[in-house]
Design a protein around this motif. Structure first.
Motif, PDB file in Angstrom:
ATOM      1  N   GLN A 391       0.808  -1.223   0.000  1.00 44.32           N
ATOM      2  CA  GLN A 391       0.000   0.000   0.000  1.00 44.32           C
ATOM      3  C   GLN A 391       0.840   1.271   0.000  1.00 44.32           C
ATOM      4  O   GLN A 391       0.291   2.373  -0.032  1.00 44.32           O
ATOM      5  CB  GLN A 391      -0.921   0.002   1.225  1.00 44.32           C
ATOM      6  N   LEU A 392       2.160   1.122   0.052  1.00 46.63           N
ATOM      7  CA  LEU A 392       3.028   2.300   0.083  1.00 46.63           C
ATOM      8  C   LEU A 392       3.027   3.033  -1.252  1.00 46.63           C
ATOM      9  O   LEU A 392       2.872   2.435  -2.316  1.00 46.63           O
ATOM     10  CB  LEU A 392       4.451   1.885   0.450  1.00 46.63           C
ATOM     11  N   ARG A 393       3.218   4.340  -1.167  1.00 54.96           N
ATOM     12  CA  ARG A 393       3.268   5.178  -2.358  1.00 54.96           C
ATOM     13  C   ARG A 393       4.709   5.610  -2.617  1.00 54.96           C
ATOM     14  O   ARG A 393       5.578   5.444  -1.766  1.00 54.96           O
ATOM     15  CB  ARG A 393       2.367   6.397  -2.156  1.00 54.96           C
ATOM     16  N   GLU A 394       4.934   6.200  -3.769  1.00 51.20           N
ATOM     17  CA  GLU A 394       6.293   6.612  -4.126  1.00 51.20           C
ATOM     18  C   GLU A 394       6.847   7.621  -3.128  1.00 51.20           C
ATOM     19  O   GLU A 394       8.035   7.610  -2.805  1.00 51.20           O
ATOM     20  CB  GLU A 394       6.296   7.202  -5.535  1.00 51.20           C
ATOM     21  N   LYS A 395       5.977   8.487  -2.592  1.00 53.48           N
ATOM     22  CA  LYS A 395       6.445   9.518  -1.668  1.00 53.48           C
ATOM     23  C   LYS A 395       6.725   8.988  -0.266  1.00 53.48           C
ATOM     24  O   LYS A 395       7.298   9.695   0.565  1.00 53.48           O
ATOM     25  CB  LYS A 395       5.425  10.655  -1.593  1.00 53.48           C
ATOM     26  N   ASP A 396       6.335   7.736   0.011  1.00 54.46           N
ATOM     27  CA  ASP A 396       6.600   7.134   1.317  1.00 54.46           C
ATOM     28  C   ASP A 396       8.002   6.537   1.353  1.00 54.46           C
ATOM     29  O   ASP A 396       8.533   6.094   0.328  1.00 54.46           O
ATOM     30  CB  ASP A 396       5.587   6.027   1.623  1.00 54.46           C
ATOM     31  N   LYS A 397       8.600   6.511   2.552  1.00 54.55           N
ATOM     32  CA  LYS A 397       9.925   5.917   2.736  1.00 54.55           C
ATOM     33  C   LYS A 397       9.869   4.839   3.806  1.00 54.55           C
ATOM     34  O   LYS A 397       9.166   4.993   4.810  1.00 54.55           O
ATOM     35  CB  LYS A 397      10.953   6.972   3.157  1.00 54.55           C
ATOM     36  N   VAL A 398      10.626   3.761   3.579  1.00 52.68           N
ATOM     37  CA  VAL A 398      10.700   2.670   4.549  1.00 52.68           C
ATOM     38  C   VAL A 398      12.158   2.332   4.831  1.00 52.68           C
ATOM     39  O   VAL A 398      12.968   2.214   3.906  1.00 52.68           O
ATOM     40  CB  VAL A 398       9.981   1.410   4.028  1.00 52.68           C
ATOM     41  N   SER A 399      12.476   2.181   6.108  1.00 51.95           N
ATOM     42  CA  SER A 399      13.770   1.636   6.539  1.00 51.95           C
ATOM     43  C   SER A 399      13.459   0.404   7.380  1.00 51.95           C
ATOM     44  O   SER A 399      12.395   0.322   8.004  1.00 51.95           O
ATOM     45  CB  SER A 399      14.551   2.650   7.375  1.00 51.95           C
ATOM     46  N   LEU A 411      17.872  -2.379   5.759  1.00 52.24           N
ATOM     47  CA  LEU A 411      17.395  -1.672   4.574  1.00 52.24           C
ATOM     48  C   LEU A 411      17.471  -0.177   4.844  1.00 52.24           C
ATOM     49  O   LEU A 411      16.848   0.327   5.775  1.00 52.24           O
ATOM     50  CB  LEU A 411      15.953  -2.074   4.234  1.00 52.24           C
ATOM     51  N   LYS A 412      18.256   0.521   4.046  1.00 52.13           N
ATOM     52  CA  LYS A 412      18.346   1.964   4.177  1.00 52.13           C
ATOM     53  C   LYS A 412      17.032   2.585   3.710  1.00 52.13           C
ATOM     54  O   LYS A 412      16.220   1.913   3.043  1.00 52.13           O
ATOM     55  CB  LYS A 412      19.518   2.494   3.360  1.00 52.13           C
ATOM     56  N   PRO A 413      16.773   3.864   4.025  1.00 48.99           N
ATOM     57  CA  PRO A 413      15.512   4.487   3.617  1.00 48.99           C
ATOM     58  C   PRO A 413      15.254   4.308   2.126  1.00 48.99           C
ATOM     59  O   PRO A 413      16.080   4.682   1.282  1.00 48.99           O
ATOM     60  CB  PRO A 413      15.721   5.963   3.976  1.00 48.99           C
ATOM     61  N   THR A 414      14.105   3.694   1.799  1.00 48.80           N
ATOM     62  CA  THR A 414      13.786   3.299   0.424  1.00 48.80           C
ATOM     63  C   THR A 414      12.386   3.750   0.061  1.00 48.80           C
ATOM     64  O   THR A 414      11.446   3.592   0.847  1.00 48.80           O
ATOM     65  CB  THR A 414      13.882   1.765   0.267  1.00 48.80           C
ATOM     66  N   SER A 415      12.223   4.290  -1.134  1.00 46.76           N
ATOM     67  CA  SER A 415      10.917   4.755  -1.592  1.00 46.76           C
ATOM     68  C   SER A 415       9.936   3.592  -1.699  1.00 46.76           C
ATOM     69  O   SER A 415      10.303   2.466  -2.051  1.00 46.76           O
ATOM     70  CB  SER A 415      11.050   5.433  -2.954  1.00 46.76           C
ATOM     71  N   GLY A 416       8.656   3.895  -1.403  1.00 48.20           N
ATOM     72  CA  GLY A 416       7.613   2.883  -1.530  1.00 48.20           C
ATOM     73  C   GLY A 416       7.418   2.398  -2.947  1.00 48.20           C
ATOM     74  O   GLY A 416       6.722   1.395  -3.171  1.00 48.20           O
TER      75      GLY A 416
END
Length: 717
Positions: A391-399, A411-416
Motif C-alpha cells: 500500500q506504500l506510495r512513491e512519496k513514502d519511505k521505509v527503513s 534496509l536503508k531508507p527506500t521509496s515505496g
C-alpha cells in the motif's frame, strides 16, 4: 528409436498429469443462516495438503481430479466432496452437528464429543496401566540408575498402532512416535500432542514426553485423519491426548499481563467527575480469540474489556465541521442487571482518503531473536508486513532495523515505489540470538529522526513477541526512553506476535508512551485488518492526547462505574493539564466507552451508605433536571501542543437504543463473564449469545459472526 518413443511417452504422461491438476475456489457457509464460516479446515484426503477459509468463508486450494476434499469445523458435521473435471468452483454448506451428551470424550479445545460419533479411532491408556505396580516401581527405581523413564515409553505396546522409538535405542534419548495407518507419522514427524485440552507447540514436545507418569490419568491416541475435523490440519499425522489427574498441567508460559483491578461504583455526590484517556488498541480481543481457539484458560488480566468493545466497528456518523471526530451518546437498560442503566459514549474519527494522507517516513523495527523462530511469529510477521508494503506510495519511505544480540539496519531508507526491494529485505531476515530491544529502539528512532518529514507521518513500527531480555529491559527504563523519544515527533506502533512468551504489558506501555497504538496479530486475517483494511487509522494520527471527562447529574444518577479502561484512568485535574499524555485517534477509528449507572431511588447491593458531610453542601441543583450527564472532550492536533475542548450533553427521555448499543453491551457482558466480574447478576453465556445474535446487524467482514462462534466455543471449555 526406442529412446524417442520413451521420451514421447514420458512427455504425454507428464502432460496428462498436469492437465488433471485444478485450482479449486469456493465459499463455505452455514446451512441455517447462509453466513460465511471463517477458519474451516479443508484437507485433501490421504495427502498432506490443506488450507483454511478466510473471514469471508472463501478458500483456494490446488488439487487433482479424483481427490476428495474434507471440510471440517468445530460444531459442524464433516463434509466430503470429490473433485470432478468441471469442479473449478465448489461451494459448501455445513450443517450444525447434533451430538448426544452421553458417553463423551474430551478432545480439542475442551469440546466434549460422544465416542461412537467421533468418526475416528480412539485408543485409551488408563492411569492404572500407565502407573506401574509397587513391585514394578521398586524394579524401576533400580533401573533408573542406568536410564530415565519418560512418558512416551508408557503407552508403547499397549495401544494398537502406536510405536515409540529412540534415536539410539536408549530410553533417555529423543523419542519418535509413529501412529500406524494411511499417511502415518514417520520417525521425523511427530503427532500433535494435546495436554489437558491445550495443543502443544513442537518446541515443547520434549517437555511433554518427560512428564512423570504418575501425574497422568489417561492417554488417548487418534489414528485417523478424520480427527482433523476437531484439531485441524495439525492433526493430519494423528494425535496423542494426555489428561492429567489435576487437569491443569501447564507448559512453561512466560506471557505477562499488567494487573487489572476492576473499576468500582463511585457515588455522584462525592465523585461527580470521571476522567480517562481514550484507547483505540484492540490487542486484547485478538489475543483472547487466540486463547479460545487453542482451548486455553484465559488469564483475567489478559481481558481488557474496552479493547474487546473497540475491536468492532459501529455505525457512527462522520464528523462535520473543523473537529476531527464526531460524538455519539445513548443510554438504555443494562442486560446483565435489571436495576441499572447503561450509557454508551462513542467517537468517530474523520476518514482521510489514502491518497490524501501525508507522506510517511516509516521504520520497521523487527525482532529477529531466537524466541521469534516459530511459524506464528517471524514467518507470519514477514507476510503481514508485505501487506503494508503493497500500500506504500512513491512519496513514502521505509527503513528496516532488526535486533537480536545486537541491532542493525538491513534496509536503508527506500521509496515505496521499490516494493520488490523492500520485500526482498524482509525475505532475507531470519531469527536467532538474544533480544537487545533497547538498542533496536534507539537505532530505529535515530533513523526516523534523520529522515524526518515535516508535516508528514513519522513512525516506528515495532513487531515482536515483546521478549526484551538484554540491555535496557525493565518496563521503567523502556517507558523513560519512549517518553523522551516521542518529543521528536516520531510516533510508535507496536504489533505483537506469537504465544507462550508474549509480553502484552510491555508492548502496551511502549505504545501508550510512544503516542501510538498496539495490536496483536494471530492470523493473516488479523494482519489484513490491521495493516490492510485499517492501514490509514493504524499509521496516521488525526488527534492526539484525547481525554474524556464525564460529569453526572446527581438528580438523575446515584452512582456510576466505567466498564474497562482501568489502566487509562486520569486524575480529574489531568483533564485540563496539557502536559499529561493521553491516547491517539487515527483516521476512521472509532472509540466506544460504556458506563453502568444506578439511577436515583434504586437500592443496590453494590452501594453502601456514607455519613452525612458536615462542611460540604449536599444540596442537588434541580436546574438541569432533563440532563443525565455532560461529556467534555479535549484533544490536540498532531503537530500542536495546546488542547481544544468539545462539550456534549446527554438528556433523558424516551429513546430506542440502536443495535450497536446492544451488541457493544454483549461484548462487555462476555468480557465481564470471562473476567469473573462481581458486577454481573446474570452470567449465563446463552443469554449473551442471544443478545449478540439479535443485534449482529450489518456485518460485512464477518467479525460479529466470529464473535458469536467464539462464545459458543467458550461454552465448551
Amino acid at each position: 528409436m526406442k529412446s524417442i518413443h520413451y521420451f514421447i511417452m514420458v512427455f504425454l504422461i507428464t502432460g496428462i498429469s498436469y492437465a488433471q491438476e485444478l485450482t479449486i475456489t469456493g465459499t463455505v457457509t452455514d446451512s441455517n443462516t447462509n453466513d460465511p464460516i471463517p477458519g474451516v479446515n479443508i484437507l485433501v484426503k490421504g495427502k498432506n495438503i490443506g488450507t483454511q477459509t478466510d473471514l469471508d468463508g472463501n478458500y483456494k486450494i490446488k488439487v487433482s481430479i479424483g481427490d476428495v476434499l474434507s471440510f471440517s469445523f468445530i460444531g459442524y458435521e464433516l463434509e466430503e466432496i470429490e473433485v470432478k473435471k468441471d469442479s473449478s468452483i465448489i461451494n459448501v454448506t455445513m450443517a450444525i452437528e447434533a451430538a448426544a451428551l452421553e458417553e463423551v470424550v474430551v478432545v480439542a479445545q475442551g469440546i466434549r464429543r460422544e465416542r461412537k460419533l467421533l468418526g475416528y479411532s480412539v485408543s485409551t491408556v488408563s492411569s492404572e496401566s500407565i502407573n506401574t505396580s509397587r513391585a514394578e516401581r521398586r524394579k524401576a527405581r533400580r533401573a533408573r540408575k542406568k536410564s530415565n523413564t519418560s512418558l512416551t515409553n508408557a503407552p508403547s505396546g499397549r495401544v494398537a498402532g502406536l510405536t515409540i522409538t529412540n534415536s539410539n535405542g536408549h530410553t533417555n534419548s529423543n523419542s519418535s512416535v509413529i501412529i500406524r495407518g494411511a499417511n502415518s507419522v514417520s520417525a521425523s514427524q511427530q503427532p500433535l500432542y494435546i495436554i489437558d485440552g491445550v495443543p502443544v507447540d513442537n518446541k515443547d514436545v520434549k517437555r511433554i514426553q518427560h512428564i512423570n507418569p504418575s501425574k497422568i490419568a489417561d492417554v488417548q491416541v487418534l489414528k485417523d485423519t478424520k480427527a482433523t475435523s476437531i484439531y485441524g490440519s495439525r492433526a493430519v499425522h494423528g494425535c496423542i491426548i494426555i489428561t492429567t489427574h489435576k487437569g491443569n498441567y501447564k507448559i512453561e508460559n512466560n506471557e505477562s499481563y499488567e494487573e487489572i483491578v476492576e473499576n468500582n461504583y463511585e457515588k455522584v455526590q462525592t465523585s461527580p467527575l470521571s476522567t480517562f484517556s481514550i484507547d483505540v488498541d484492540k490487542a486484547s480481543y485478538s489475543n483472547v480469540r487466540r486463547m479460545i481457539n487453542n482451548g486455553q484458560q484465559i488469564p483475567a488480566d489478559a481481558v481488557k474489556i474496552e479493547e474487546m468493545i473497540n475491536y468492532f466497528e459501529y455505525d457512527y456518523k462522520q464528523p462535520e465541521g473543523d473537529h476531527p471526530f464526531a460524538i455519539h451518546t445513548e443510554y438504555g437498560k443494562t442486560p446483565w442487571n435489571k436495576e441499572t442503566q447503561l450509557v454508551k459514549i462513542g467517537l468517530k474519527g474523520k476518514e482521510i482518503p489514502q491518497d490524501a494522507i501525508p507522506a510517511s517516513n516509516l521504520v520497521f523495527l523487527l525482532d529477529v531473536s531466537g524466541s521469534m523462530n516459530q511459524a506464528n511469529k517471524l514467518p507470519l510477521l514477514k507476510r503481514a508486513f508485505k501487506l503494508l508494503v503493497n500500500q506504500l506510495r512513491e512519496k513514502d519511505k521505509v527503513s528496516i532495523v532488526v535486533y537480536a544480540g545486537a541491532a542493525g539496519m538491513v534496509l536503508k531508507p527506500t521509496s515505496g515505489a521499490y516494493k520488490n526491494e523492500i520485500n526482498q529485505a524482509l525475505d532475507n531476515i531470519s531469527a536467532g540470538g538474544s533480544t537487545a530491544g533497547g538498542a533496536g529502539i534507539q537505532l530505529a528512532y535515530k533513523i526516523a529522526q534523520e529522515n524526518f518529514m515535516k508535516n508528514g507521518n513519522n513512525r516506528v513500527i515495532l513487531a515482536t513477541d515483546g521478549d526484551f531480555n538484554v540491555g535496557m529491559s525493565s518496563d521503567t527504563d523502556m517507558k523513560t526512553l519512549i517518553e523522551e523519544k516521542r518529543k521528536s515527533g516520531v510516533f510508535l506502533t507496536c504489533l505483537g506476535f506469537g504465544m507462550n512468551n508474549y509480553k502484552d504489558s510491555k508492548l502496551e506501555i511502549l505504545a501508550d508512551k510512544g503516542n501510538g497504538n498496539h495490536a496483536y496479530i494471530d492470523t493473516m486475517q488479523e494482519a489484513q485488518r490491521v495493516l490492510g483494511k485499517e492501514f490509514g487509522g493504524t499509521l496516521y494520527t488525526i488527534a492526539k492526547d484525547v481525554k474524556i471527562q464525564v460529569e453526572f447529574n446527581p438528580a438523575k444518577v446515584q452512582a456510576y462505574r466505567l466498564i474497562g479502561y482501568e489502566n487509562r484512568m486520569l486524575a480529574d485535574e489531568d483533564f485540563v493539564d496539557d502536559t499529561k499524555d493521553a491516547g491517539e485517534l487515527g483516521s476512521g477509528h472509532t472509540v466506544t466507552a460504556l458506563y453502568e449507572v444506578i439511577p436515583v431511588g434504586v437500592r443496590s447491593e453494590y452501594l453502601n451508605d456514607i455519613p452525612d458531610l458536615k462542611y460540604t453542601d449536599s444540596q442537588i441543583n434541580k436546574t438541569f433536571g432533563d440532563e443525565l450527564l455532560t461529556v467534555k472532550f479535549r484533544y490536540k492536533r498532531p503537530q500542536e501542543s495546546k488542547s481544544i475542548e468539545m462539550i456534549h450533553v446527554l438528556k433523558t427521555g424516551k429513546n430506542k437504543v440502536s443495535k450497536d448499543f446492544s451488541f457493544a453491551a454483549s461484548v462487555a457482558w462476555f468480557g465481564m463473564k470471562i473476567r469473573k466480574s462481581k458486577y454481573i447478576n446474570n452470567d449465563q453465556i446463552k443469554d449473551i449469545v442471544i443478545l449478540a445474535e439479535e443485534n449482529r446487524a450489518k456485518d460485512n467482514q464477518g467479525y460479529r459472526a466470529e464473535f458469536i462462534r467464539l462464545m459458543n466455543s467458550y461454552q465448551t471449555l
